[in-house]
Design an enzyme around this catalytic site. Sequence first.
Site, mmCIF file in Angstrom:
data_model
loop_
_atom_site.group_PDB
_atom_site.id
_atom_site.type_symbol
_atom_site.label_atom_id
_atom_site.label_comp_id
_atom_site.label_asym_id
_atom_site.label_seq_id
_atom_site.Cartn_x
_atom_site.Cartn_y
_atom_site.Cartn_z
ATOM 1 N N GLU A 1 96.538 78.387 38.583
ATOM 2 C CA GLU A 1 95.589 78.240 39.696
ATOM 3 C C GLU A 1 94.417 77.364 39.306
ATOM 4 O O GLU A 1 93.920 76.581 40.103
ATOM 5 C CB GLU A 1 95.095 79.629 40.136
ATOM 6 C CG GLU A 1 94.260 79.614 41.418
ATOM 7 C CD GLU A 1 92.786 79.284 41.200
ATOM 8 O OE1 GLU A 1 92.116 78.909 42.176
ATOM 9 O OE2 GLU A 1 92.307 79.389 40.053
ATOM 10 N N ASP B 1 96.141 82.902 35.009
ATOM 11 C CA ASP B 1 95.522 81.947 34.082
ATOM 12 C C ASP B 1 93.994 82.034 34.181
ATOM 13 O O ASP B 1 93.446 82.562 35.147
ATOM 14 C CB ASP B 1 95.982 80.511 34.372
ATOM 15 C CG ASP B 1 95.663 80.065 35.793
ATOM 16 O OD1 ASP B 1 95.865 80.867 36.722
ATOM 17 O OD2 ASP B 1 95.176 78.935 35.983
HETATM 18 C C1 LIG Z 1 76.037 82.777 52.370
HETATM 19 C C2 LIG Z 1 75.456 83.510 51.256
HETATM 20 C C3 LIG Z 1 75.866 83.044 49.934
HETATM 21 C C4 LIG Z 1 75.678 83.973 48.860
HETATM 22 C C5 LIG Z 1 75.941 83.452 47.507
HETATM 23 C C6 LIG Z 1 77.359 83.402 47.178
HETATM 24 C C7 LIG Z 1 77.621 83.462 45.741
HETATM 25 C C8 LIG Z 1 79.022 83.045 45.479
HETATM 26 C C9 LIG Z 1 79.731 84.017 44.683
HETATM 27 C C10 LIG Z 1 80.990 83.942 44.396
HETATM 28 C C11 LIG Z 1 81.856 82.842 44.758
HETATM 29 C C12 LIG Z 1 83.086 82.935 44.005
HETATM 30 C C13 LIG Z 1 84.089 81.888 44.315
HETATM 31 C C14 LIG Z 1 85.305 82.333 43.580
HETATM 32 C C15 LIG Z 1 86.501 81.568 43.809
HETATM 33 C C16 LIG Z 1 86.784 80.806 42.588
HETATM 34 C C17 LIG Z 1 88.206 80.621 42.326
HETATM 35 C C18 LIG Z 1 88.353 79.489 41.356
HETATM 36 O O1 LIG Z 1 87.754 79.418 40.299
HETATM 37 N N1 LIG Z 1 89.182 78.524 41.718
HETATM 38 C C19 LIG Z 1 89.326 77.299 41.025
HETATM 39 C C20 LIG Z 1 88.357 76.306 41.485
HETATM 40 O O2 LIG Z 1 87.715 76.450 42.523
HETATM 41 O O3 LIG Z 1 88.193 75.291 40.784
HETATM 42 ZN ZN LIG Z 2 90.286 82.279 40.328
HETATM 43 ZN ZN LIG Z 3 88.372 80.161 38.437
#
Ligand SMILES: CCCCCCCC/C=C\CCCCCCCC(=O)NCC(=O)O
Ligand SMILES: [Zn+2]
Ligand SMILES: [Zn+2]
Length: 479
Positions: A166, A101
Amino acid sequence: MLVHNKWRIIRLLTLVGLSLLLVLLILFIVVMSRTFTLKENLGLQFAQWENTTIISADIIFPNVFSSSLVKHEVVGNYSHLFTVLGTDPELVPYMLLAHIDVVPANEVDGWEAPPFSAKELNGFIYGRGTIDNKQCVMGILQAVEYLLERGYVPRRGFYIGLGHDEEVYGYNGAVNIAKVLKSGGVKLQYILDEGLAVMDGIITGLNGPAALIGVSEKGQATVKLSASTRLGHSSMPPKENSIGILAAAITRLEESPMPRLFGYGPEQSTFEHLAHKFQFPLRFMMSNLWLFNPLLSRVMERRPDMNAFVRTTTAVTMFNSGVKVNVLPSHAEAFVNLRIHPAQTLQEVLDLIKSTISDNRVKLELVDGFDSLPISSYDEQSFGYQIIKKTLLDMFPQVTVAPSICIGNTDSRHYMDLTQDIYRFNPTWLRPGEPERIHGINERMSVQNYEEIVLFYFQLIQESDIRILPPSHTGQHEL
Ligand SMILES: CCCCCCCC/C=C\CCCCCCCC(=O)NCC(=O)O
Ligand SMILES: [Zn+2]
Ligand SMILES: [Zn+2]
């Protein structure tokens, strides 16, 4: 007699005609329902909307869907569980997770290509989900397809779970897949889900890219705030109405960020692992967070992606009120989404919100919430962590691998009863400006990076066949 016979022939012909029609109708329904089940359930279709060419998953991954080694089940109506048999029943299986999704997307927000076109522009595939989380869905299935095509038979069995909800907490998808596995008494060596990525040029001052493996994830709270006042004519307004009361409460929340907690969670370990890749004086500061936390937090909090590692974040994401320009709004409501730092509990966060708003006219309701998740192992003996790390370093020797905390949430939390070791990572390369594309506009994945993701899973599956880890380089622990 002749007339009688004529009617009998007409009746017979009508009956044959009707039966033929019925058979055709049944055939049509069977074919259509099969096409729709595959299309709707998998969500894996490549759709070119202009000519509506839709290809279903069993055509793209013929080996996955026909191999005797793979069992495919649809769970919770739309989610998918694949069981891949291993030859050695002694080896504890592992599991790869991803979700099919996506969050909504609207072209008018400023997309350079329609968000559901998968259009390729300058080597990038544009589309909602390309980095959250179709790259993993397709990457995993493509890797298994290639392995099966080459006659590969895994020694260690594994599962693939593709959730369909999710982005809305996973209560029907992941929860039910976990139930199926639990009822079969399954225990898992490790789980690898979506999560952090390879940060390239994202962490200020760091030399070279860093692959951050989420060994935990932040907690979350969704809080509904609401205020109600008298309905009436806009020409005779009271001093404040529901919108103003709620807006003031939200302003107070935004102006009072949660406390700085940088260095009190797994992020401390992240910077210890990365410290040697910083130049002096940052190297010294990162190695001595106990002393430099206050200073570093103040620098990091200026950037939203870094701020996420510093504290519990507060985001007002929805606001609804009002029905007509000349009618006083009787009700206003807003939703606040918070991501909880591991050094704080959900209850502490709720108490802080209440005291910050400090207005009894504003009603607070917890819609959903949970504390941050347990920390998975990442030492030299940690099977899953070391397999992921080795796979990564074989592919990208220039990368520094470090444990970290996933700032978003994943389906993997619903599988906590099946394993102690959950990792949230995939080798999506994120460069400056790219984290903003997640749930944002112009989400995209480079063709090259997609190929790397396929290769990553292709290698990881084979690496996972190892029975035990080789002795660690410190030589202290023989396995
Ligand atoms: C410590 C150094 C930090 C560097 C910067 C980090 C940048 C972050 C980059 C990506 C993070 C991605 C997180 C992805 C997971 C998201 C999954 C999602 O959307 N789940 C649903 C929700 O959380 O609502
Ligand atoms: Zn995700
Ligand atoms: Zn997401």
